[in-house]
Design an enzyme around this catalytic site. Structure first.
Site, PDB file in Angstrom:
ATOM      1  N   ASP A 181     -13.191  -0.255  -3.361  1.00 25.27           N
ATOM      2  CA  ASP A 181     -12.444  -0.665  -2.152  1.00 25.27           C
ATOM      3  C   ASP A 181     -13.262  -0.692  -0.861  1.00 25.27           C
ATOM      4  O   ASP A 181     -12.756  -0.288   0.197  1.00 25.27           O
ATOM      5  CB  ASP A 181     -11.210   0.238  -1.960  1.00 25.27           C
ATOM      6  CG  ASP A 181     -10.208   0.132  -3.104  1.00 25.27           C
ATOM      7  OD1 ASP A 181     -10.496  -0.579  -4.083  1.00 25.27           O
ATOM      8  OD2 ASP A 181      -9.138   0.763  -3.017  1.00 25.27           O
ATOM      9  N   ASP A 238      -8.535  -3.331  -3.555  1.00 25.54           N
ATOM     10  CA  ASP A 238      -7.122  -3.103  -3.261  1.00 25.54           C
ATOM     11  C   ASP A 238      -6.549  -4.474  -2.884  1.00 25.54           C
ATOM     12  O   ASP A 238      -7.112  -5.176  -2.034  1.00 25.54           O
ATOM     13  CB  ASP A 238      -7.030  -2.117  -2.082  1.00 25.54           C
ATOM     14  CG  ASP A 238      -5.819  -1.222  -2.143  1.00 25.54           C
ATOM     15  OD1 ASP A 238      -5.419  -0.801  -3.239  1.00 25.54           O
ATOM     16  OD2 ASP A 238      -5.253  -0.929  -1.061  1.00 25.54           O
ATOM     17  N   HIS A 257      -2.881  -6.187  -2.353  1.00 24.65           N
ATOM     18  CA  HIS A 257      -1.420  -6.079  -2.313  1.00 24.65           C
ATOM     19  C   HIS A 257      -0.765  -7.386  -1.886  1.00 24.65           C
ATOM     20  O   HIS A 257      -1.256  -8.069  -0.977  1.00 24.65           O
ATOM     21  CB  HIS A 257      -0.992  -5.012  -1.299  1.00 24.65           C
ATOM     22  CG  HIS A 257      -1.528  -3.643  -1.566  1.00 24.65           C
ATOM     23  ND1 HIS A 257      -1.344  -2.975  -2.747  1.00 24.65           N
ATOM     24  CD2 HIS A 257      -2.236  -2.783  -0.765  1.00 24.65           C
ATOM     25  CE1 HIS A 257      -1.916  -1.782  -2.674  1.00 24.65           C
ATOM     26  NE2 HIS A 257      -2.468  -1.644  -1.494  1.00 24.65           N
ATOM     27  N   HIS A 281       4.439  -5.172   0.398  1.00 24.03           N
ATOM     28  CA  HIS A 281       4.245  -4.190  -0.679  1.00 24.03           C
ATOM     29  C   HIS A 281       4.995  -2.877  -0.391  1.00 24.03           C
ATOM     30  O   HIS A 281       5.107  -2.456   0.769  1.00 24.03           O
ATOM     31  CB  HIS A 281       2.742  -3.895  -0.842  1.00 24.03           C
ATOM     32  CG  HIS A 281       2.425  -3.127  -2.075  1.00 24.03           C
ATOM     33  ND1 HIS A 281       2.090  -1.799  -2.065  1.00 24.03           N
ATOM     34  CD2 HIS A 281       2.404  -3.520  -3.377  1.00 24.03           C
ATOM     35  CE1 HIS A 281       1.869  -1.402  -3.307  1.00 24.03           C
ATOM     36  NE2 HIS A 281       2.051  -2.417  -4.122  1.00 24.03           N
ATOM     37  N   HIS A 298      -2.072  -3.364   4.669  1.00 21.61           N
ATOM     38  CA  HIS A 298      -3.528  -3.459   4.465  1.00 21.61           C
ATOM     39  C   HIS A 298      -3.828  -4.226   3.189  1.00 21.61           C
ATOM     40  O   HIS A 298      -2.998  -4.287   2.283  1.00 21.61           O
ATOM     41  CB  HIS A 298      -4.145  -2.056   4.383  1.00 21.61           C
ATOM     42  CG  HIS A 298      -3.693  -1.290   3.170  1.00 21.61           C
ATOM     43  ND1 HIS A 298      -2.485  -0.622   3.125  1.00 21.61           N
ATOM     44  CD2 HIS A 298      -4.252  -1.137   1.955  1.00 21.61           C
ATOM     45  CE1 HIS A 298      -2.342  -0.080   1.938  1.00 21.61           C
ATOM     46  NE2 HIS A 298      -3.387  -0.378   1.194  1.00 21.61           N
ATOM     47  N   LYS A 341      -6.281  -4.283  -7.846  1.00 25.93           N
ATOM     48  CA  LYS A 341      -5.210  -3.329  -8.145  1.00 25.93           C
ATOM     49  C   LYS A 341      -4.214  -3.274  -7.005  1.00 25.93           C
ATOM     50  O   LYS A 341      -4.540  -3.614  -5.867  1.00 25.93           O
ATOM     51  CB  LYS A 341      -5.807  -1.936  -8.409  1.00 25.93           C
ATOM     52  CG  LYS A 341      -6.587  -1.437  -7.205  1.00 25.93           C
ATOM     53  CD  LYS A 341      -7.288  -0.138  -7.491  1.00 25.93           C
ATOM     54  CE  LYS A 341      -8.077   0.321  -6.310  1.00 25.93           C
ATOM     55  NZ  LYS A 341      -7.282   0.540  -5.085  1.00 25.93           N
ATOM     56  N   CYS A 366      -8.403   6.413  -3.512  1.00 25.57           N
ATOM     57  CA  CYS A 366      -8.806   5.530  -4.607  1.00 25.57           C
ATOM     58  C   CYS A 366     -10.048   6.007  -5.349  1.00 25.57           C
ATOM     59  O   CYS A 366     -10.141   5.815  -6.565  1.00 25.57           O
ATOM     60  CB  CYS A 366      -8.944   4.106  -4.089  1.00 25.57           C
ATOM     61  SG  CYS A 366      -7.320   3.461  -3.619  1.00 25.57           S
TER      62      CYS A 366
HETATM   63  C1  VGL Z   1      -6.445   3.313  -0.517  1.00 30.54           C
HETATM   64  C2  VGL Z   1      -4.583   4.055   0.612  1.00 30.54           C
HETATM   65  C3  VGL Z   1      -3.918   2.889   0.282  1.00 30.54           C
HETATM   66  C4  VGL Z   1      -7.860   3.578  -0.930  1.00 30.54           C
HETATM   67  C5  VGL Z   1      -5.792   2.161  -0.855  1.00 30.54           C
HETATM   68  O1  VGL Z   1      -8.601   2.616  -1.194  1.00 30.54           O
HETATM   69  O2  VGL Z   1      -8.248   4.764  -0.970  1.00 30.54           O
HETATM   70  N1  VGL Z   1      -5.841   4.257   0.201  1.00 30.54           N
HETATM   71  N2  VGL Z   1      -4.529   1.945  -0.452  1.00 30.54           N
HETATM   72 ZN    ZN Z   2      -3.580   0.096  -0.791  1.00 31.57          ZN
END
Ligand code: VGL
Ligand code: ZN
Length: 216
Positions: A19, A57, A59, A63, A92, A117, A162
């Protein structure tokens, strides 16, 4: 001299870059403090690993993990979803937006796979292996096993979400698993970094630094 304490990356090792997307970098929608500091060490690590996988990440708008999807809720509060308590985030990494792009500053042309994901509108997925319902698999364990990888080295953003969840699930899937802590940065909300470290230690995921990688 070959230092026996050092880890020498081999053909059966894979580096997971989690990510590293503009929304998690300074100025992004869910900016991780000093998140940009992971880029240089990850680029250097990637030169030492023949095998690299990205996670992203990804979405849909609206979401269930977004605070904006829940009347009266603010980011970093929690709510009950079908699979349990969910931390609510600012919007995000919305599919197709600039914030969802993997940072162009990463210089890893040999990365072989991007696992996206968090695409189910109702289910979050911190882990690149298993979604937040703890049932739905992404297929990453199958890919890594079919490729013959034995050790998984985790880096990226965010350490306490993550990266940690991905590392815990890598270990649960049978891989010898490492988190390279100075190639990751944390969100650290409500004690999340302390908890992640405890969980990693309890699961026997090894927390190391780049100094322990031969050639770094
Ligand atoms: C993440 C919060 C929400 C991450 C992703 O990449 O750690 N944290 N979505
Ligand atoms: Zn996320």
């Amino acid at each position: 001299m070959r230092d026996p304490e050092l880890i020498h990356p081999t053909e059966s090792d894979v580096l997971i870059v989690t990510d590293v997307q503009y929304d998690f970098l300074p100025g992004g929608a869910l900016a991780v403090a000093k998140g940009d500091e992971v880029i240089a060490p990850i680029n250097k690590l990637a030169k030492l690993f023949r095998h690299v996988v990205f996670t992203q990440d990804w979405h849909p708008a609206g979401h269930a993990s977004f605070a904006s999807s829940h009347e009266g809720k603010a980011p970093f509060e929690t709510t009950a979803l079908a699979y349990g308590t969910q931390i609510l985030w600012p919007d995000h990494c919305v599919q197709g937006t600039h914030g969802a792009e993997i940072a162009k500053e990463l210089d890893i042309p040999h990365a072989a796979l991007v696992i996206r994901k968090g695409g189910n509108p109702q289910i979050d997925s911190y882990s690149a292996f298993v979604e937040g319902d703890r049932k739905t698999k992404t297929g990453l364990a199958g890919y890594l096993k079919e490729r013959g990888f034995k050790r998984v080295f985790c880096t990226g953003l965010a350490t306490d979400f993550c990266v940690a969840w991905t590392a815990l699930d890598a270990k649960a899937a049978g891989f010898e698993t490492y988190v390279i802590e100075d190639a990751a940065r944390a969100i650290d909300t409500g004690g999340s970094l302390e908890k992640a470290r405890r969980d990693l230690d309890a699961a026997k995921v090894r927390r190391i630094t780049t100094k322990q990688i031969a050639g770094f």
